[in-house]
Design a protein around this motif. Structure first.
Motif, PDB file in Angstrom:
ATOM      1  N   ASP A  66      48.946  28.656  32.076  1.00  0.00           N
ATOM      2  CA  ASP A  66      50.059  28.948  32.987  1.00  0.00           C
ATOM      3  C   ASP A  66      51.394  28.422  32.461  1.00  0.00           C
ATOM      4  OD1 ASP A  66      48.340  30.236  34.692  1.00  0.00           O
ATOM      5  OD2 ASP A  66      48.224  28.599  36.147  1.00  0.00           O
ATOM      6  N   VAL A 124      47.243  38.575  34.585  1.00  0.00           N
ATOM      7  CA  VAL A 124      47.323  39.626  35.609  1.00  0.00           C
ATOM      8  C   VAL A 124      46.920  39.064  36.973  1.00  0.00           C
ATOM      9  CG1 VAL A 124      46.313  41.806  36.375  1.00  0.00           C
ATOM     10  CG2 VAL A 124      47.034  41.524  34.004  1.00  0.00           C
ATOM     11  N   ARG A 125      45.843  38.306  37.021  1.00  0.00           N
ATOM     12  CA  ARG A 125      45.409  37.716  38.297  1.00  0.00           C
ATOM     13  C   ARG A 125      46.473  36.766  38.847  1.00  0.00           C
ATOM     14  NH1 ARG A 125      40.086  38.499  39.654  1.00  0.00           N
ATOM     15  NH2 ARG A 125      38.794  39.386  38.006  1.00  0.00           N
ATOM     16  N   ARG A 126      47.067  35.981  37.990  1.00  0.00           N
ATOM     17  CA  ARG A 126      48.089  35.022  38.424  1.00  0.00           C
ATOM     18  C   ARG A 126      49.329  35.740  38.945  1.00  0.00           C
ATOM     19  NH1 ARG A 126      52.253  32.041  35.303  1.00  0.00           N
ATOM     20  NH2 ARG A 126      53.040  30.539  36.774  1.00  0.00           N
ATOM     21  N   TYR A 152      49.568  38.798  40.050  1.00  0.00           N
ATOM     22  CA  TYR A 152      49.212  39.505  41.280  1.00  0.00           C
ATOM     23  C   TYR A 152      49.119  38.535  42.452  1.00  0.00           C
ATOM     24  CZ  TYR A 152      46.772  42.350  44.663  1.00  0.00           C
ATOM     25  OH  TYR A 152      46.421  42.999  45.813  1.00  0.00           O
ATOM     26  N   GLU A 153      48.528  37.371  42.237  1.00  0.00           N
ATOM     27  CA  GLU A 153      48.402  36.374  43.289  1.00  0.00           C
ATOM     28  C   GLU A 153      49.775  35.923  43.771  1.00  0.00           C
ATOM     29  OE1 GLU A 153      47.243  31.785  43.255  1.00  0.00           O
ATOM     30  OE2 GLU A 153      45.562  33.094  42.747  1.00  0.00           O
ATOM     31  N   GLU A 184      43.543  38.847  31.417  1.00  0.00           N
ATOM     32  CA  GLU A 184      43.018  38.899  32.777  1.00  0.00           C
ATOM     33  C   GLU A 184      43.580  37.765  33.626  1.00  0.00           C
ATOM     34  OE1 GLU A 184      38.755  38.656  35.132  1.00  0.00           O
ATOM     35  OE2 GLU A 184      38.771  39.222  33.023  1.00  0.00           O
ATOM     36  N   HIS A 185      43.655  36.567  33.058  1.00  0.00           N
ATOM     37  CA  HIS A 185      44.195  35.415  33.783  1.00  0.00           C
ATOM     38  C   HIS A 185      45.652  35.663  34.183  1.00  0.00           C
ATOM     39  CE1 HIS A 185      44.850  31.265  34.967  1.00  0.00           C
ATOM     40  NE2 HIS A 185      45.954  31.297  34.234  1.00  0.00           N
ATOM     41  N   SER A 214      40.455  37.515  28.036  1.00  0.00           N
ATOM     42  CA  SER A 214      40.448  36.541  29.131  1.00  0.00           C
ATOM     43  C   SER A 214      41.859  36.036  29.442  1.00  0.00           C
ATOM     44  CB  SER A 214      39.501  35.380  28.836  1.00  0.00           C
ATOM     45  OG  SER A 214      39.931  34.660  27.710  1.00  0.00           O
TER      46      SER A 214
END
Length: 110
Positions: A42, A93-95, A97-98, A90-91, A87
């Motif tokens: 992050d 994109v998820r972050r 989006y969250e 993906e991390h 990975s």
């Protein structure tokens, strides 16, 4: 360190404001690409976005198994020293989006 979109915009504005005077000479001494290191966590992702913003890059493109690419002016430019793993992508994109889901006002559809 978790950074909200509002914090990112404020930080990016501060970087641009402080870097706008003498930006070309400052960029000339910096590396041509952002060095990710072993893993894009992050904090490194936030640093990458600020690095891109300071170079007036937009349309930051993140895809697995390719380097981060962004548009500067009318050119696509390779921004990172290596390709992102599946990975890592993906991390990110998820972050992202969250963050966007938690910051937008509720609608009758959510």
């Amino acid at each position: 360190m978790s950074v909200t979109r509002r914090h990112f915009i404020t930080s990016a504005t501060a970087v641009i404001a402080t870097a706008s005077f003498g930006l070309s000479s400052a960029l000339a001494t910096e590396p041509a690409m952002f060095v990710i290191g072993d893993t894009l966590d992050d904090d490194r992702f936030d640093a990458l976005l600020l690095w891109c913003s300071a170079r007036q890059a937009f349309d930051v493109m993140i895809r697995p198994n390719t380097p981060v690419i962004s548009q500067i002016g009318n050119k696509l430019v390779k921004m990172t020293d290596r390709a992102l793993t599946r990975s890592e992508t993906e991390h990110i994109v998820r972050r992202v989006y969250e963050i966007s889901v938690h910051e937008r006002p509720p609608t009758r559809f959510t």
